[in-house]
Design a protein around this motif. Structure first.
Motif, PDB file in Angstrom:
ATOM      1  N   VAL A   1       0.837  -1.207   0.000  1.00 24.44           N
ATOM      2  CA  VAL A   1       0.000   0.000   0.000  1.00 24.44           C
ATOM      3  C   VAL A   1       0.872   1.257   0.000  1.00 24.44           C
ATOM      4  CG1 VAL A   1      -1.634   1.333   1.370  1.00 24.44           C
ATOM      5  CG2 VAL A   1      -1.947  -1.134   1.107  1.00 24.44           C
ATOM      6  N   PHE A   2       1.884   1.272   0.855  1.00 27.11           N
ATOM      7  CA  PHE A   2       2.756   2.441   0.936  1.00 27.11           C
ATOM      8  C   PHE A   2       3.631   2.582  -0.307  1.00 27.11           C
ATOM      9  CE2 PHE A   2       1.789   2.173   5.506  1.00 27.11           C
ATOM     10  CZ  PHE A   2       1.501   3.506   5.764  1.00 27.11           C
ATOM     11  N   THR A   3       3.869   1.487  -1.016  1.00 25.52           N
ATOM     12  CA  THR A   3       4.711   1.533  -2.204  1.00 25.52           C
ATOM     13  C   THR A   3       3.990   2.105  -3.409  1.00 25.52           C
ATOM     14  OG1 THR A   3       6.047  -0.348  -1.494  1.00 25.52           O
ATOM     15  CG2 THR A   3       6.034   0.114  -3.849  1.00 25.52           C
ATOM     16  N   ILE A   4       2.722   1.734  -3.616  1.00 26.74           N
ATOM     17  CA  ILE A   4       2.092   1.985  -4.911  1.00 26.74           C
ATOM     18  C   ILE A   4       0.925   2.982  -4.874  1.00 26.74           C
ATOM     19  CG2 ILE A   4       0.432   0.079  -4.806  1.00 26.74           C
ATOM     20  CD1 ILE A   4       2.531   1.206  -7.872  1.00 26.74           C
ATOM     21  N   THR A   5       0.288   3.210  -3.713  1.00 21.32           N
ATOM     22  CA  THR A   5      -0.934   4.026  -3.713  1.00 21.32           C
ATOM     23  C   THR A   5      -0.653   5.509  -3.469  1.00 21.32           C
ATOM     24  OG1 THR A   5      -1.383   3.748  -1.338  1.00 21.32           O
ATOM     25  CG2 THR A   5      -2.246   2.067  -2.821  1.00 21.32           C
ATOM     26  N   ASP A   6      -1.566   6.340  -3.995  1.00 21.39           N
ATOM     27  CA  ASP A   6      -1.505   7.786  -3.780  1.00 21.39           C
ATOM     28  C   ASP A   6      -2.376   8.204  -2.600  1.00 21.39           C
ATOM     29  OD1 ASP A   6       0.072   8.357  -6.247  1.00 21.39           O
ATOM     30  OD2 ASP A   6      -1.741   7.607  -7.220  1.00 21.39           O
ATOM     31  N   ARG A   7      -3.572   7.614  -2.535  1.00 27.77           N
ATOM     32  CA  ARG A   7      -4.483   7.897  -1.429  1.00 27.77           C
ATOM     33  C   ARG A   7      -5.135   6.587  -1.003  1.00 27.77           C
ATOM     34  NH1 ARG A   7      -8.885  11.715  -2.732  1.00 27.77           N
ATOM     35  NH2 ARG A   7      -8.964  10.627  -4.718  1.00 27.77           N
ATOM     36  N   VAL A   8      -5.739   6.592   0.173  1.00 23.65           N
ATOM     37  CA  VAL A   8      -6.380   5.374   0.674  1.00 23.65           C
ATOM     38  C   VAL A   8      -7.734   5.691   1.298  1.00 23.65           C
ATOM     39  CG1 VAL A   8      -4.204   4.175   1.124  1.00 23.65           C
ATOM     40  CG2 VAL A   8      -5.268   5.517   2.948  1.00 23.65           C
ATOM     41  N   THR A   9      -8.629   4.703   1.204  1.00 20.65           N
ATOM     42  CA  THR A   9      -9.883   4.687   1.949  1.00 20.65           C
ATOM     43  C   THR A   9      -9.871   3.425   2.794  1.00 20.65           C
ATOM     44  OG1 THR A   9     -11.179   6.005   0.398  1.00 20.65           O
ATOM     45  CG2 THR A   9     -12.390   4.408   1.741  1.00 20.65           C
TER      46      THR A   9
END
Length: 633
Positions: A212-220
């Motif tokens: 998640v920390f490697t590839i995403t810009d934002r999270v829900t």
């Protein structure tokens, strides 16, 4: 709710107040999600949080009971997956929906094969080649291979091409990395990055925080069917904050405190599995379980974990191997033999494998008792005291026993009753396959509490779980299975999720680095290894020894303390040159291995006799670095 909104101009989809029930189970409760074009948006949550249900609502697989979806400024009502695809929304899941006996080319354009008119296969082939070129995967995939011949990573690539062939502008990736090796994950992330650059909106469903920390810009973040945090910038979060949002508390508080290592090591071996095989999934698996121990079985989907448990319990025919209980070899031809010996088994799919819908709750609870009971009648009376004790521990009122169907209960309560079914028989060993799959965090905590209480009474427990964080939290030791082979037996405290993922990688993936080791020992002699190094210990992923006099003191699959090896000085110094041990017997050079995204993939080392001329340091380092880079292409 924690919320952070993008500029209205960026919004491509807004899902508001999405609710969905399946019978008495409320899967989604006014869930929300907002996506922008040109972003990778993480959709996170613990098992059973509602991530996959919401993903399938977006892709038209499931129609919500309530709520609104606005897509590109227009209200969207999806009645089918075809409607979603026509709107430009596609789902890529861990379990692909391809036709196994058709070619890659035919699968990519499968939706078009049913349309009226003639198709030009040369034009379709050119379009497919253009898609591969766009994704940077032209050399990876043959369009003429049947899907049955492809690896899990290649099948996912076909799913992505299939979506792009339909001009999908919003793609949902639902747990896409579950069955992929680390290098295959890197390749998938490269593809996702290219899609982001092209302006597509991507949803990435995962529970692996490092990804998640490697590839995403934002999270829900979802919890128990609700969106508890929406559109948060990934870069602004810490891992601890994300875990608290996902589970509502510090995850460590729901796991067990491990026994003292000396106490655990002194316990007698209860179950000993030696070289069992059950073709084609189980080739050579060995492990042992001590009294009162929770042993974790780790590995990727398809590695042979569940099949191993089924072979032990008699659900699969074994071609070889020995199973011993309390030192006595068992003959297990069918489940009743395992039950009679004192082995219980909680299967992965409780609805198909564990629940009889036409029986009452009480009858379901006593099902294993019926299998073990000998003599006239049902023999329920002999279990009454134990049933009352178990009902109290499950928080289940006695009057619910007469309920006509176990399906009237939540998934979590169903699972606890199934576990209690086996505890009624007071087994010596309880085997559980994915015991917390599809249950909420409170039920997970309750199940962990049950496991702690039964191990305290001396029952041995074996757990298979795809949730590596869960395995690390509840198990004392973890046996790793890859390609049907048990390849490591490691104390859980020596592992992290990243280390366990590397250990679990398919042998075809690790073979590339092993070939590098073979080349080093062939050309320079000595001994070479690939290992994950901690501050005071290491885990060996692979080793090749040509000269036993300079063997490093550990072998593939072993976890050892650095001070217990033959090269402690080199392992502690981790210098850029050869390091000689204090006794002068060995000189070792270590070269770090990292992915293109900077992930730690361990160290490759070469040990040679200390009294001879050593090869050029730059030559060794350059050779390893260039070969690693080549294999990462």
């Amino acid at each position: 709710m924690v919320e952070s909104n993008p500029s209205p101009l960026d919004v491509v989809l807004r899902a508001s107040d999405i609710s969905k029930s399946f019978g008495r189970t409320q899967a989604l409760k006014q869930a929300r999600l907002e996506l922008a074009s040109g972003e990778i948006h993480g959709l996170l949550g613990a098992n059973g949080a509602g991530k996959s249900t919401l993903s399938r609502v977006l892709a038209g697989y499931i129609q919500p009971d309530k709520g609104e979806i606005v897509y590109r400024g227009q209200q969207l009502r999806l009645r089918s997956t075809r409607a979603a695809l026509d709107a430009g929304i596609a789902l890529v899941s861990q379990e692909t929906s391809l036709a196994p006996d058709l070619s890659v080319l035919e699968n990519v354009f499968l939706p078009e094969l049913g349309r009226r008119g003639r198709l030009s296969f040369p034009k379709l082939r050119q379009r497919a080649m253009d898609l591969l070129d766009r994704l940077g995967q032209k050399e990876i995939l043959s369009l003429d291979k049947t899907v049955r011949q492809l690896s899990a990573a290649q099948r996912q690539l076909v799913e992505i091409m299939k979506a792009l062939a339909l001009n999908a502008l919003l793609i949902v990736f639902d747990e896409p990395t579950t069955s992929l090796s680390p290098k295959e994950v890197e390749r998938l992330f490269d593809i996702m990055a290219k899609l982001r650059e092209s302006g597509a909106a991507l949803v990435f469903v995962s529970h692996r925080l490092e990804e998640v920390f490697t590839i995403t810009d934002r999270v829900t973040v979802m919890r128990e069917g609700q969106s508890v945090a929406t559109s948060l910038d990934t870069a602004s979060l810490t891992q601890g904050e994300l875990i608290r949002l996902m589970v509502g508390q510090e995850l460590s508080t729901i796991y067990s405190t491990p026994r003292d290592p000396k106490t655990a090591a002194a316990a007698r071996i209860v179950l000993d599995v030696e070289k069992i095989s059950s073709a084609p999934a189980v080739r050579d698996v060995s492990f042992s379980v001590r009294e009162g121990e929770i042993l974790g079985i780790g590995g990727l989907v398809g590695a042979g974990r569940s099949e191993t448990l089924e072979a032990i319990f008699g659900l699969r025919k074994r071609q070889g191997g020995i199973i011993r209980l309390d030192g006595k070899a068992l003959t297990i031809r069918e489940p009743r033999d395992a039950i009679a010996a004192g082995i219980g088994f909680v299967a992965e799919d409780r609805r198909i494998q564990s629940i009889v819908p036409d029986m009452t709750v009480k009858e379901n609870l006593l099902l294993a008792h019926l299998g073990a009971h000998r003599g006239f009648g049902l023999g329920y009376r002999q279990r009454e005291a134990k049933v009352k004790e178990l009902l109290a521990s499950l928080d289940l009122p006695p009057n619910r026993l007469i309920d006509s169907s176990l399906l009237n209960f939540s998934g979590g309560m169903q699972q606890k009753i199934i576990i209690a079914r086996w505890l009624l028989l007071e087994p010596k060993v309880l085997i559980l396959d994915e015991p917390t799959k599809g249950v909420d965090i409170r039920t997970r905590s309750s199940i962990y509490s049950i496991l702690r209480s039964i191990t305290a009474k001396g029952i041995s427990v074996v757990v298979v779980s795809s949730d590596f964080d869960e395995l690390l939290g509840i198990a004392e030791r973890i046996v790793v299975i890859s390609d049907g082979l048990s390849i490591a037996d490691v104390p859980a405290k020596s592992l992290t999720e990243e280390k366990l993922t590397l250990l679990a990688a398919p042998r075809t993936s690790t073979a590339q680095n092993t070939e590098i080791l073979r080349g080093l020992t062939r050309d320079h002699g000595g001994a070479s290894f690939w290992a994950l190094l901690g501050e005071n210990d290491l885990i060996c992923l692979s080793s090749v020894v040509q000269n036993n006099s300079v063997a490093p003191g550990f072998a593939a699959g072993e976890a050892v303390g650095i001070s217990d090896t033959q090269i402690p000085k080199a392992l502690r110094d981790r210098a850029t040159s050869f390091v000689c041990e204090e006794d002068g017997s060995r000189a070792t050079i270590l070269v770090p291995v990292t992915s293109r995204r900077g992930h730690d993939f361990g160290w490759i080392g070469l040990s040679m006799p200390g009294g001879r001329d050593l090869p050029s340091v730059e030559q060794i380092r350059s050779r390893i670095s260039s070969q690693i880079a080549f294999h990462n292409e």
